[in-house]
Design an enzyme around this catalytic site. Structure first.
Site, PDB file in Angstrom:
ATOM      1  N   HIS A   1       0.836  -1.196   0.000  1.00  0.00           N
ATOM      2  CA  HIS A   1       0.000   0.000   0.000  1.00  0.00           C
ATOM      3  C   HIS A   1       0.880   1.258   0.000  1.00  0.00           C
ATOM      4  CE1 HIS A   1      -3.367   2.650   0.957  1.00  0.00           C
ATOM      5  NE2 HIS A   1      -2.682   3.146   1.976  1.00  0.00           N
TER       6      HIS A   1
ATOM      7  N   ASP B   1     -10.916   2.623   7.653  1.00  0.00           N
ATOM      8  CA  ASP B   1     -10.415   3.983   7.863  1.00  0.00           C
ATOM      9  C   ASP B   1     -10.775   4.833   6.646  1.00  0.00           C
ATOM     10  OD1 ASP B   1      -9.119   6.115   8.996  1.00  0.00           O
ATOM     11  OD2 ASP B   1      -7.129   5.497   8.313  1.00  0.00           O
TER      12      ASP B   1
ATOM     13  N   THR C   1      -3.685   0.351   5.865  1.00  0.00           N
ATOM     14  CA  THR C   1      -4.374  -0.397   4.806  1.00  0.00           C
ATOM     15  C   THR C   1      -3.620  -1.671   4.470  1.00  0.00           C
ATOM     16  OG1 THR C   1      -4.994   1.740   3.944  1.00  0.00           O
ATOM     17  CG2 THR C   1      -5.333  -0.150   2.488  1.00  0.00           C
TER      18      THR C   1
END
Ligand code: CA
Length: 438
Positions: free
Chosen positions: A145, A244, A370
């Site tokens: 990510h 999130d 993430t």
């Protein structure tokens, strides 16, 4: 050692029949905690433990009076509107309560009749946050990510030089973390597209999710003290699913030099169920750093961390558009990844967070960052799936997306599955996008 015990035995079954279904998230080997009450009632919120499609009401179980000793002390802290006091107890109390619940719910239990009077159907309840989250820290532990987002925001310099040395994180805002099922208004903010000369205020146009794991801290540490990597697991109460939600256009304009701010503090959402660290014991795996990368400094290195530091948790994200909801279509899966791809472990996050003497407190919350994996199909955000908004994501029903639209609901699910262990799940976390407020 993170050991398994009789509460993990795959052959255990429950007299709550729904818990014995092969695909049930909440078999007797799981026993996750939540805060709940009957939907629409004025009852006090209190602790509950999931079993099948039911909840053991910890207040009612405490009143039944047959669980004593360390388990009884832990149970008394489950009969409160938050789990902070339970989380703040030493792990031996959590384990004692888990064992008592396992014995009470097992097939053939002598207390079946009593405990059956303490069950509430999950379909009849509403949830609150599991605890008062004092402080919230979000990490950035997926190198996949970090690299793909870095290449979108800084094509010439995607992965900053500290990434492979420090578990990167920032202090988030706890007041805006909500419970699964919440509906939230699209945030407004200041943005400046590359083509514009000056910024403007308006509704976010690049609303995204982030598929993360959440980590609840158990016992804390006094300010000035550190938590060593070898002790870190004793300070982890449990894990949950965490979305999130992120406003990418607001983020792109505001994030330098101090990091995310208003792009991240409007509606991040947790699943109601906290799966305890003990329940996850059968799904721990060895962790190692690629030999071509810098090896972590000593304070981020430990025997247990190397042997069992990783968690094998499958993570899935789905979207349900307004059209799907109205047409009775099932939500569409956008991606699937696994927490074992994380570049840093939970123990390393806890050890790093406290290395300067920062004090953690019971109920503090850590986002993992993430959890994207190495392949495109394992992207943990729409920013990655749409390649920065340049590529349409085909939903397979005639609809496409680059980012979330009003009416979209994001649903994340997680589960652990391994030969020789009972499958356990995290349930789900969902959040629905409403139009921006006028
Ligand atoms: Ca995040």
């Amino acid at each position: 050692m993170i050991a398994t015990n009789k509460t993990h035995a795959p052959e255990l079954s429950s007299w709550v029949e729904s818990a014995n279904a092969a695909d049930c998230d909440f078999p007797i080997q799981n026993l996750p905690f939540a805060i709940f009450r009957r939907t629409g009632s004025t009852e006090a919120f209190r602790g509950g433990v999931a079993i099948g499609d039911q909840i053991v009401d910890l207040a009612a179980l405490g009143n039944a009076g047959f669980i004593n000793g360390d388990a009884g002390e832990a149970l008394a802290n489950g009969n409160k509107p938050t789990l902070n006091d339970l989380m703040g107890m030493a792990p031996k109390y959590w384990s004692a309560l888990r064992l008592a619940l396992s014995e009470a719910l097992a097939t053939g239990s002598a207390s079946q009749e009593t405990v059956s009077g303490c069950l509430v159907a999950q379909s009849d309840v509403e949830y609150d946050l599991p605890c008062v989250i004092g402080d919230y820290t979000d990490f950035y532990t997926s190198i996949y990510h970090a690299t793909s987002v870095g290449s979108l925001f800084r094509p010439d310099n995607p992965l900053l030089p500290n990434y492979k040395w420090i578990p990167i994180g920032y202090h988030g805002r706890s007041s805006s973390i909500g419970i699964s099922g919440q509906e939230f208004h699209r945030p407004k903010g200041q943005t400046k597209p590359p083509t514009a000369d000056t910024p403007s205020l308006g509704a976010c146009k690049r609303l995204d999710y982030e598929m993360e794991m959440g980590i609840y801290i158990g016992g804390g540490n006094a300010m000035g003290d550190t938590i060593s990597i070898e002790d870190a697991e004793d300070h982890v109460f449990g894990l949950c699913l965490f979305n999130d939600l992120s406003a990418r256009d607001i983020q792109a304009w505001e994030y330098q030099p101090l990091g995310p701010f208003l792009a991240k503090n409007f509606a991040s959402t947790v699943s109601p169920w906290v799966v305890t660290n003990e329940a996850l014991a059968p799904f721990r795996a060895a962790w190692s750093r690629d030999v071509n990368d810098p090896q972590p400094l000593d304070y981020l290195t430990g025997t247990q961390n190397s042997e069992q530091g990783s968690y094998d948790v499958e993570l899935e994200v789905f979207v349900e558009t307004a059209k799907m909801r109205e047409g009775g279509e099932a939500p569409v899966k956008l991606s699937q990844s696994n927490f074992h791809h994380s570049y840093w472990t939970v123990a390393q996050m806890v050890a790093h967070h406290t290395v300067n003497g920062c004090n953690l407190r019971p109920g503090d919350f850590i986002g993992s960052g993430t959890q994207s994996g190495p392949s495109y199909e394992e992207s943990g955000s729409m920013l990655e799936l749409s390649n920065g908004g340049k590529q349409q994501i085909d939903l397979g029903n005639g609809e496409t997306r680059t980012f979330l639209e009003d009416g979209d609901s994001v649903i994340m699910r997680g589960y652990c599955q391994r030969d020789g262990a009972a499958r356990i799940g995290f349930g789900e976390v969902s959040a629905l996008v409403l139009p921006a407020k006028d």
